[in-house]
Design an enzyme around this catalytic site. Structure first.
Site, short mmCIF file in Angstrom:
data_model
loop_
_atom_site.label_atom_id
_atom_site.label_comp_id
_atom_site.label_asym_id
_atom_site.label_seq_id
_atom_site.Cartn_x
_atom_site.Cartn_y
_atom_site.Cartn_z
N ASP A 119 -85.00 -65.81 46.09
CA ASP A 119 -84.32 -65.02 47.12
C ASP A 119 -83.60 -65.99 48.04
O ASP A 119 -84.13 -67.06 48.38
CB ASP A 119 -85.33 -64.20 47.92
N ASP A 174 -82.16 -57.71 43.76
CA ASP A 174 -82.79 -56.79 44.70
C ASP A 174 -81.82 -55.70 45.13
O ASP A 174 -82.20 -54.52 45.24
CB ASP A 174 -83.30 -57.54 45.94
#
Length: 156
Positions: A117, A136
């Site tokens: 991330d 995501d």
């Protein structure tokens, strides 16, 4: 190649390409932070070993592989669900984007042991401590699209 497959493939390839560019080529894995347009858009390295917002995160192999299995099972179920009856194009694209995102994060878990991330956005005096990635976004947008577009005026 159907809409579901094309949408999944596009999101998956884009997600993996951006991760390689940001994490490896820009060196975010070692630099940990790159200010792009502070505070609105920054790159902040975060290795997510759990689910959303790091829930259930730990270094246990069972969690890692369990989340890979869950991503594959959810992807298979979504593909089965949208293909059992004719669907509107918006439903097929939403399913593909969700599946592409789920597979992108599953590949991260296999390759890196965690999900990479790195997108961090803050605004208006509020500092967001969390980071996310394109996969995501795909999972969220795909799930939202399935809720929004399915169940109405099915194509026959």
């Amino acid at each position: 190649m159907g809409l579901v497959t094309r949408a999944a493939l596009i999101l998956f390839v884009l997600d993996q390409a951006v991760k390689i560019f940001v994490v490896q080529w820009l060196g975010l894995a070692h630099r940990l932070a790159i200010d792009v347009v502070p505070p609105f858009f920054n790159l902040r390295m975060a290795w997510n070993r759990g689910m959303n917002f790091g829930l259930f995160a730990n270094d246990a192999g069972i969690v890692r592989w369990g989340l890979v299995v869950i991503a594959l099972a959810v992807s298979a179920w979504v593909l089965w669900w949208v293909r059992r009856l004719p669907q509107r194009p918006a439903v097929l694209i939403s399913a593909g984007v969700l599946v592409g995102g789920a597979l992108g994060n599953a590949v991260d878990r296999v390759v890196y042991g965690a999900v990479a991330d790195f997108i961090n956005m803050s605004c208006c005096g509020l500092t967001n401590p969390f980071a996310f990635n394109l996969a995501d976004i795909g999972i969220f947008a795909g799930a939202f699209g399935l809720v929004l577009f399915s169940g109405r005026d099915k194509v026959s």
